[in-house]
Design a protein around this motif. Structure first.
Motif, PDB file in Angstrom:
ATOM      1  N   GLU A 175      -0.712  -7.461   6.645  1.00 27.13           N
ATOM      2  CA  GLU A 175      -1.418  -6.396   6.155  1.00 27.13           C
ATOM      3  C   GLU A 175      -0.531  -5.212   4.844  1.00 27.13           C
ATOM      4  OE1 GLU A 175      -0.318  -6.059   9.430  1.00 27.13           O
ATOM      5  OE2 GLU A 175       1.154  -4.938   9.285  1.00 27.13           O
TER       6      GLU A 175
ATOM      7  N   SER B  13       2.304   5.234  -3.194  1.00 27.02           N
ATOM      8  CA  SER B  13       2.774   6.892  -2.913  1.00 27.02           C
ATOM      9  C   SER B  13       3.687   7.591  -2.179  1.00 27.02           C
ATOM     10  CB  SER B  13       2.089   6.454  -1.621  1.00 27.02           C
ATOM     11  OG  SER B  13       1.864   6.300  -0.327  1.00 27.02           O
TER      12      SER B  13
ATOM     13  N   ASN C 212       0.803  -1.464   0.253  1.00 26.45           N
ATOM     14  CA  ASN C 212       0.068  -0.067   0.116  1.00 26.45           C
ATOM     15  C   ASN C 212       0.760   1.539  -0.117  1.00 26.45           C
ATOM     16  OD1 ASN C 212       0.707  -0.178   2.363  1.00 26.45           O
ATOM     17  ND2 ASN C 212      -1.491  -0.015   3.540  1.00 26.45           N
ATOM     18  N   LEU C 213       2.157   1.339   0.119  1.00 29.79           N
ATOM     19  CA  LEU C 213       3.022   2.383   0.108  1.00 29.79           C
ATOM     20  C   LEU C 213       3.512   2.512  -1.533  1.00 29.79           C
ATOM     21  CD1 LEU C 213       4.939   1.758   3.403  1.00 29.79           C
ATOM     22  CD2 LEU C 213       4.070   3.284   3.055  1.00 29.79           C
TER      23      LEU C 213
END
Ligand code: HEM
Ligand SMILES: *[C@@H]1O[C@H](CO)[C@@H](O)[C@H](O)[C@H]1NC(C)=O
Ligand SMILES: *[C@@H]1O[C@H](CO)[C@@H](O)[C@H](O)[C@H]1NC(C)=O
Length: 610
Positions: free
Chosen positions: A556, A257, A253-254
């Motif tokens: 996660e 960004s 999820n990084l």
């Protein structure tokens, strides 16, 4: 024009099957021409085509009859059959392939072991295959009747693009020659390599610390794969590929960004031959693993071209200059010695200190293909297996803090908080070894394997008469299943408990029946690198625990869709406990990586204990 692997297979099939229709059509023609029979064209066509299934049917019947009568002659039985529902038992093939791709390893065979016993057969497309998890049977094929069960032509063909004919991928005299040539390299005083492990482990741990301090979880599987790759390329051919110098992957999820996003993904930069080599080798390895899974009909997935070829070209572009340099050095050395008229003290079997496998091999042969194949064979055999075991060791430690605590105490007591471990100290660390063994029991790096019978043979059967094996039949065996079964390991077989290798359970289960634990195989083809692997893994784990005191899994951080499916959670045994999804190709691995966070020891905390 060159035919692709699939095209060759289809052509061969047509030639074999085609002879019956041709025979029928010729007979019809002759009858028409000489005997004046008037057979309509449609009847000739139908009759001609009909001969194919008929011939197949008759051949199968004859073979079954032969097998059953041979078994009866030997006072043996045919293994109980797993019967499918579709024509040719194609549903079984589907189950196996689907299980490999998306299921929990070994699920598809586990229930059948419960139902049919530890050895059974299945017949996909009317072939004959045997599957077992019985230690007595595995002992027979690997040890007592070793000469009757070889790797076989099919496996060698599937792996040939990658491995050629090295120690891992040959049989008979060729295998003996390779093994005797390579074996001295792994003799006892050579297998420490601690200076080398130290350097690469240090690099890996620094990389980890840096990333963890920045607040991110790390993919430990990726990290140790780099560690074992860098170590292996250095001790095999003295040219480290330095995969630890590239950026580690970030949690998914990084990726979008993060300022590092552009450099997170592949381990390759196009410019770097060494990294391209590593990636190409991995891709070719996956491809060959798929071939092994498909069995005989693998070429149908590669109709027009051999998909491995382009990747192997990248591998060779990197490797060939290294091999040629080694040969050049060798002949230079020989010229110098001749000029001086002296003989070097150590002969062919003498092993020098910092010698690489390649240095060792050039004393036996100057054949580039042999050197190429052997070096890649050992890279394949030694690299992923070790990385996998380290990955699963840490996976289990993170889930069992009490074991982690005990292991860390042993490390601090025996080695100390900062000291470099030695061979002698590692040998004394019984708990560490039990932790590694328990990891190898529950997650053996090579979970499934296969041999091919040469002649007919008999396999032991604890339920009665021996089991008859015809010649040229594949016998698959699952160490994964055997290691997890209660009948061999007791009621807590599915629990993680390193103490089972130290307490009274050793005498109860393992000592009387040593073949229930075979992470390294057994018999004449037992893993050549076993001692080497224990040393490398011990060394890494010790350094890891000197630096980190706690670990937790970070599911996660994994890419979406990579976690175990929800249904697994309600399954009994280990399947219900998995936090990531193990899978197997040739070796076991964790789908999508094995993400963890770790707590680093404060510097003064360790100093206090000195
Ligand atoms: C935890 C680590 C390892 C595990 C679990 C492991 C397991 C195995 C197994 C199961 C086999 C038998 C394969 C077969 O015959 O079908 C094997 C063979 C072999 N292993 Fe390992 N291995 C490990 C590490 C290593 C290392 C580090 C090396 C070398 C650096 C190595 C070198 C070999 C070789 C050369 C063979 C082929 C032996 C032969 O066919 O004669 N292994 N290993
Ligand atoms: C990524 O996931 C973690 C854990 O769920 C969360 O704490 C973090 O905020 C997420 N980061 C981004 C950029 O979404
Ligand atoms: C671990 O297993 C090996 C066999 O692979 C055995 O020789 C060794 O004694 C075992 N050690 C412990 C502590 O269980």
């Amino acid at each position: 024009m060159e035919l692709g692997p699939g095209e060759r297979l289809v052509l061969r099939g047509l030639l074999t099957a085609g002879k019956y229709p041709v025979l029928v059509a010729s007979a019809a023609y002759l009858l028409n021409h000489y005997a004046g029979w008037d057979i309509p064209a449609w009847a000739v066509c139908l009759g001609a085509l009909g001969t194919i299934p008929l011939a197949v049917f008759v051949a199968i019947r004859i073979r079954y009859w032969q097998v059953f009568s041979a078994a009866a002659r030997h006072g043996a039985i045919i293994a109980p059959q797993w019967t499918g529902k579709w024509l040719g038992n194609l549903d079984i093939l589907y189950l196996i392939l689907e299980g490999y791709r998306n299921g929990y390893p070994g699920d598809f065979l586990w229930e059948k072991f419960n139902e049919l016993g530890p050895t059974y057969r299945f017949n996909v497309l009317w072939g004959f295959g045997i599957l077992t998890c019985d230690p007595a049977v595995i002992k027979t094929i690997l040890a007592t009747e070793f000469q009757n069960y070889e790797k076989g032509e099919m496996f060698q063909e599937q792996m040939h693009a990658l491995l050629g004919t090295g120690v891992f991928n040959s049989d008979g005299d060729m295998w003996k020659w390779h093994r005797s040539m390579t074996r001295p390299f792994f003799s006892k005083d050579r297998i420490s390599h601690f200076e080398l492990f130290d350097r690469h482990a240090e690099a890996a741990l620094n990389k980890m610390s840096e990333r963890l301090r920045a607040g991110y979880a790390i993919d430990f599987q990726d990290l140790v794969s780099r560690f074992t790759l860098d170590s292996a390329t250095e001790f095999l051919f003295g040219a480290c590929v330095h995969s630890l110098r590239s950026t580690l992957p970030f949690p998914y999820n990084l990726s979008a960004s993060s300022p590092f996003a552009a450099s997170t993904m592949p381990l390759v930069s196009e410019h770097d031959k060494a990294e391209a080599f590593a990636t190409a080798f991995s891709v070719a390895e996956h491809l060959c693993a798929e071939r092994v899974m498909m069995g005989k009909i693998w070429p149908l997935w590669e109709m027009r071209k051999d998909k491995s070829r382009e990747h192997m070209r990248v591998v060779d572009e990197y490797l060939h200059p290294i091999l040629e340099e080694a040969l050049r050095k060798k002949s230079q050395r020989e010229r110098e010695e001749k000029a001086k008229g002296e003989k070097r003290p150590e002969e062919v079997d003498g092993i020098e200190e910092e010698e690489t496998l390649l240095d060792h091999l050039v004393k036996f042969t100057s054949d580039l293909t042999v050197l190429h194949d052997e070096v890649l064979n050992i890279l394949l055999a030694g690299r992923d297996t070790t990385a996998t075991t380290l990955t699963f060791a840490v996976y289990l430690l993170a889930m069992h803090p009490e074991v982690l605590g005990r292991l860390r105490t042993e490390v601090l007591e025996k080695v100390g908080p900062k000291q470099r471990p030695t061979y002698a100290i590692i040998k004394e660390m019984r708990y560490l070894r039990a932790v590694i063994n328990e990891t190898l029991r529950l997650y053996p790096a090579v979970p499934f394997n296969i041999r091919l019978s040469v002649n007919e043979g008999l396999l032991p059967n604890s339920n009665g008469k021996p089991i008859y094996v015809p010649a040229k039949v594949p016998v698959s065996y699952s160490v994964w299943a055997m290691h997890r079964r209660e009948e061999y390991w007791g009621p807590d077989a599915q629990e993680y408990d390193p103490d089972r290798f130290l307490d009274e359970r050793v005498n109860k289960y393992l000592t009387p029946n040593p073949f229930i634990f075979l992470p390294f195989n057994a018999g004449p083809r037992i893993c050549l690198g076993q001692q080497f692997a224990y040393n490398e893994m011990s060394f890494f784990l010790i350094k890891l625990l000197q630096r980190f005191s706690a670990m937790e899994l970070a599911p996660e951080a994994i890419s979406p869709g990579m976690l175990p499916p929800k249904e697994w959670a309600s399954a009994p045994g280990r399947k219900g406990k998995e936090k990531f999804a193990p899978k197997s190709h040739l070796t076991l691995y964790m789908t999508g990586g094995m993400w963890v966070r770790m707590t680093e020891v404060e510097d003064d905390e360790n100093d206090v204990r000195v």
